[in-house]
Every structure is written in structure tokens, then in C-alpha cells.
Write a protein that holds these residues in place. Structure first.
Motif, short mmCIF file in Angstrom:
data_model
loop_
_atom_site.label_atom_id
_atom_site.label_comp_id
_atom_site.label_asym_id
_atom_site.label_seq_id
_atom_site.Cartn_x
_atom_site.Cartn_y
_atom_site.Cartn_z
N ASP A 59 0.71 -1.27 -0.01
CA ASP A 59 0.10 -0.03 0.14
C ASP A 59 0.81 1.17 0.09
O ASP A 59 0.52 2.35 -0.64
N ARG A 60 1.93 1.29 0.71
CA ARG A 60 2.95 2.50 0.74
C ARG A 60 3.46 2.68 -0.65
O ARG A 60 3.48 3.83 -1.06
N LEU A 61 3.81 1.61 -1.12
CA LEU A 61 4.37 1.67 -2.69
C LEU A 61 3.43 2.24 -3.91
O LEU A 61 3.43 3.23 -4.47
N ARG A 62 1.91 1.92 -3.32
CA ARG A 62 0.93 2.40 -4.29
C ARG A 62 0.87 4.05 -4.07
O ARG A 62 0.54 4.59 -5.05
N GLU A 63 0.78 4.43 -2.66
CA GLU A 63 0.92 5.87 -2.28
C GLU A 63 1.88 6.66 -3.02
O GLU A 63 1.95 7.85 -3.35
N LEU A 64 3.13 5.99 -3.36
CA LEU A 64 4.30 6.70 -3.90
C LEU A 64 3.99 6.69 -5.42
O LEU A 64 4.77 7.22 -6.21
N GLY A 65 3.00 5.87 -5.96
CA GLY A 65 2.82 6.15 -7.50
C GLY A 65 3.20 4.81 -8.23
O GLY A 65 2.84 4.79 -9.46
N TYR A 66 3.48 3.88 -7.60
CA TYR A 66 3.77 2.63 -8.20
C TYR A 66 2.36 1.49 -8.29
O TYR A 66 1.78 1.61 -7.46
N THR A 67 2.26 1.25 -9.47
CA THR A 67 0.85 0.52 -9.69
C THR A 67 1.30 -1.01 -9.34
O THR A 67 1.93 -1.77 -10.36
N VAL A 68 0.78 -1.55 -8.56
CA VAL A 68 0.76 -2.87 -7.97
C VAL A 68 -0.33 -3.88 -7.95
O VAL A 68 -1.44 -3.31 -7.31
N ASP A 69 -0.32 -4.42 -8.72
CA ASP A 69 -1.63 -5.55 -9.20
C ASP A 69 -1.57 -6.47 -8.01
O ASP A 69 -0.26 -7.16 -7.67
N ALA A 70 -2.67 -6.97 -7.11
CA ALA A 70 -2.77 -7.94 -6.19
C ALA A 70 -3.91 -9.02 -6.59
O ALA A 70 -4.83 -8.69 -7.20
N VAL A 71 -3.38 -10.19 -6.24
CA VAL A 71 -4.48 -11.09 -6.56
C VAL A 71 -4.86 -11.88 -5.17
O VAL A 71 -3.89 -12.32 -4.45
N ARG A 72 -5.96 -12.18 -4.55
CA ARG A 72 -6.42 -12.41 -3.42
C ARG A 72 -6.43 -13.83 -3.27
O ARG A 72 -6.41 -14.52 -4.36
N GLY A 73 -6.45 -14.38 -2.31
CA GLY A 73 -6.67 -16.17 -1.84
C GLY A 73 -5.33 -16.73 -1.79
O GLY A 73 -4.28 -16.12 -1.67
N ALA A 74 -5.60 -18.11 -1.58
CA ALA A 74 -4.28 -18.76 -0.98
C ALA A 74 -3.25 -18.77 -2.28
O ALA A 74 -1.92 -18.89 -1.92
N ALA A 75 -3.68 -18.70 -3.43
CA ALA A 75 -2.67 -18.58 -4.31
C ALA A 75 -2.18 -17.17 -4.95
O ALA A 75 -1.82 -16.79 -5.89
N GLY A 76 -2.72 -16.16 -4.11
CA GLY A 76 -2.60 -14.70 -4.43
C GLY A 76 -0.77 -14.39 -4.44
O GLY A 76 -0.26 -15.01 -3.86
N GLY A 77 -0.84 -13.16 -4.99
CA GLY A 77 0.40 -12.52 -5.01
C GLY A 77 0.44 -10.98 -5.51
O GLY A 77 -0.75 -10.72 -5.89
N TYR A 78 1.65 -10.63 -6.03
CA TYR A 78 1.59 -9.30 -6.42
C TYR A 78 2.58 -9.28 -7.70
O TYR A 78 3.48 -10.03 -7.93
N GLN A 79 2.19 -8.11 -8.66
CA GLN A 79 2.96 -7.91 -9.87
C GLN A 79 3.03 -6.28 -10.02
O GLN A 79 1.98 -5.71 -9.89
N LEU A 80 4.20 -5.90 -10.27
CA LEU A 80 4.35 -4.40 -10.68
C LEU A 80 3.99 -4.25 -11.97
O LEU A 80 4.62 -5.09 -12.89
#
Length: 317
Positions: free
Chosen positions: A41-62
Motif C-alpha cells: 500500500d505504501r508503494l501505491r501511495e508513492l505512485g507504483y501500480t501494484v496488482d494484487a490477487v487475493r486468495g491462497a494462490a494470491g500474489g503481487y506484480q508491478l
């Protein structure tokens, strides 16, 4: 790690542009999933677009957003950096090509389309022969696509034009990019031919990652560079060069390296090379600073005469 150190580490991981499962990121940063979410969330506030997938197999990608993330760069500076990296990746800066490919891959993956168009415009309107006149040219997008596939161990599809001009479709497991002489090569396992191959990048077109991962196989060579060199030595070449040079064999051998064979011959030596292009032996002989006699092929003597005449015209102008 402190919060600042952790944020920089998280950003560095995300800027590889791959998809990171949440548990793997948490383990790497040694934090809980809740702390990881706060850092994202802090990175998003700085302007980085981070996609998130919820759930057990969830994760993140810039992913790329509408503008470059805050790197304290003006648009013109970002374009200048990308152009410079592409030039270095093509081999214009000795020893910088591998690092330039990695850096260029990161920059292009985050660069918005309008800045990419500026970068292409600058490159298309600039005349530069590069480090070697007449070197094969290929699209920087091909280079970065292959670099990302090697980094992520991702199955790749592309069209390849062989020496006989035949176009074939390849499915490969990319291992490593190699810059050698005037050319770039991709070392990969060919799934259809069930063998290791090296592919010239200027003959690759329409590379397409499949999203399918693979486990890297063991390369039958010391490293990718050795594999490419071995393949080149085994290829039939257009010219068999033989020249007697009036200088010590060990001195010339140090200049030629692995690209030729130097044999002592009286007070001089004999240089033998198998090449497709005569420009390389011409450069070696010119750089030796010694007298020489061309024994074969006659085309080499003709090429040297052409170069000598051109230089004489320039000197007398």
C-alpha cells in the motif's frame, strides 16, 4: 530490516516484473502477510501500480502505469537513459552489454507508450554505425523479450530464419543471452528437436512468451559463451584464411585469441582463420602493425586492396 530497507528490497523484487506469490515475498522479506500488504500500500501511495490477487494462490506484480514511477527523472532523462542502454546493449560500450540488457528490460517494462515512442523516434533519426560497421541489427524489443524469458525460465515461441533463408517456428526453453563479436545469440533447449541450440538474434522474429514455466536443464558446456563458441567452430565457414605475418607467434596469438590459430614459422608465424566475413581478418592484420603475405583466399587480398585504397584517398585529401 528497517521499514525503508524493506521497502527498497520489495521494490527491487517487484521491478523484475514477474508475478510474486504472496508467501514467497513474505519469506524473502521475513515479514508477515499483513506487513507485506501495508508495504505494498505504501508503494501505491508513492505512485507504483501494484496488482494484487487475493486468495491462497494470491500474489503481487508491478505493472506499467500512466507514467514512470517516481525515479526522480524527467521524461527526457528517461528517454535518454533508455536510448543509451539500448546502444550499450548492442555492444557499443565494452563490457556493459549484459548489464545493459537487464537494466533496459526493467526500464522498458515500466515505460509508458508515449515515452517508448519518443525513444524509438530518437533511435530512428540517429545515424550511428555502432562499434562495428555493418553489424547485424535487431529490434530492442526482441532483446528485452528474450532477456525476460531467460530470467523467468518461461517457454518461448518465435520464428527463425536459417542460413538458407528457410523460416521455421521454434518452441524453446531459453537459458542465456550471449554477446559475441558483432552478434547476439540465444542459447536454448529446442523442444521440437530435443537438443540444445544457439540462435542469432537478428534472425529471430515475433518472440512470444507462453506463460509456461520450465525447470532449467544442464547445458553440455562450461557455460553459454563456451557453447556458442563451440558451435561457431563446428559451422562450415565461407573463407579459409591463411596469412604469413612477420611477428612473433605468441604476440599475434594474444591479439587473435580463440578466433584463429597461430603457428610459428621461422622468424614469423602463420595465421589461420575460418570466417564468413573478411572484415575481421582485415582488422586483425591492420592492428598487428606487421608486414604480412596473404596466402589464401584471393578475396582477402582484394578486400585489403580496397581498404588500402580508401585509406589512401582519405590521407591524400
Amino acid at each position: 530490516m528497517s521499514t525503508s530497507e524493506r521497502m527498497l528490497r520489495l521494490l527491487s523484487l517487484l521491478q523484475t516484473h514477474r508475478y510474486w506469490p504472496g508467501p514467497e515475498l513474505s519469506d524473502r522479506l521475513e515479514v508477515s502477510p499483513r506487513t507485506l500488504r501495508r508495504d505494498v500500500d505504501r508503494l501505491r501511495e508513492l505512485g507504483y501500480t501494484v496488482d494484487a490477487v487475493r486468495g491462497a494462490a494470491g500474489g503481487y506484480q508491478l505493472r506499467a502505469g500512466g507514467s514512470l514511477p517516481p525515479l526522480l527523472l524527467e521524461d527526457e532523462e528517461a528517454v535518454a537513459i533508455a536510448v543509451g542502454l539500448r546502444t550499450a546493449a548492442a555492444g557499443a560500450v565494452a563490457g556493459m552489454d549484459d548489464w545493459s540488457v537487464q537494466a533496459l528490460s526493467k526500464v522498458l517494462s515500466l515505460m509508458p507508450p508515449r515515452l517508448r515512442r519518443q525513444m524509438d523516434a530518437v533511435a530512428s533519426q540517429t545515424d550511428s554505425p555502432g562499434p562495428w560497421e555493418g553489424a547485424p541489427v535487431f529490434d530492442a524489443a526482441v532483446l528485452t523479450t528474450l532477456a525476460q524469458a531467460c530470467r523467468d525460465s518461461e517457454l518461448l515461441r518465435f520464428d527463425y530464419t536459417a542460413r538458407e533463408a528457410e523460416v521455421t517456428h521454434r518452441r524453446v526453453e531459453p537459458l542465456r543471452l550471449v554477446s559475441l563479436g558483432r552478434r547476439w545469440y540465444l542459447v536454448a533447449w529446442d523442444r521440437d528437436r530435443l537438443d540444445w541450440r544457439s540462435f542469432r538474434l537478428d534472425r529471430i522474429s515475433a518472440p512470444e512468451p507462453t506463460g509456461q514455466r520450465f525447470r532449467a536443464r544442464e547445458l553440455p558446456a562450461e557455460d553459454a559463451l563456451a557453447f556458442v563458441r563451440q558451435g561457431i567452430r563446428q559451422m562450415p565457414q565461407r573463407y579459409a584464411v591463411r596469412v604469413r605475418v612477420a611477428m612473433p607467434a605468441d604476440t599475434l596469438a594474444g591479439q587473435v585469441g580463440r578466433w584463429g590459430t597461430v603457428t610459428p614459422d621461422g622468424d614469423g608465424c602463420v595465421l589461420e582463420m575460418n570466417v564468413d566475413d573478411l572484415d575481421w581478418p582485415v582488422m586483425v592484420l591492420a592492428g598487428s602493425g606487421a608486414a604480412f603475405v596473404v596466402q589464401s583466399p584471393p578475396e582477402l587480398a582484394e578486400r585489403i586492396a580496397e581498404v588500402g585504397e580508401r585509406f589512401s584517398q582519405v590521407a591524400s585529401a
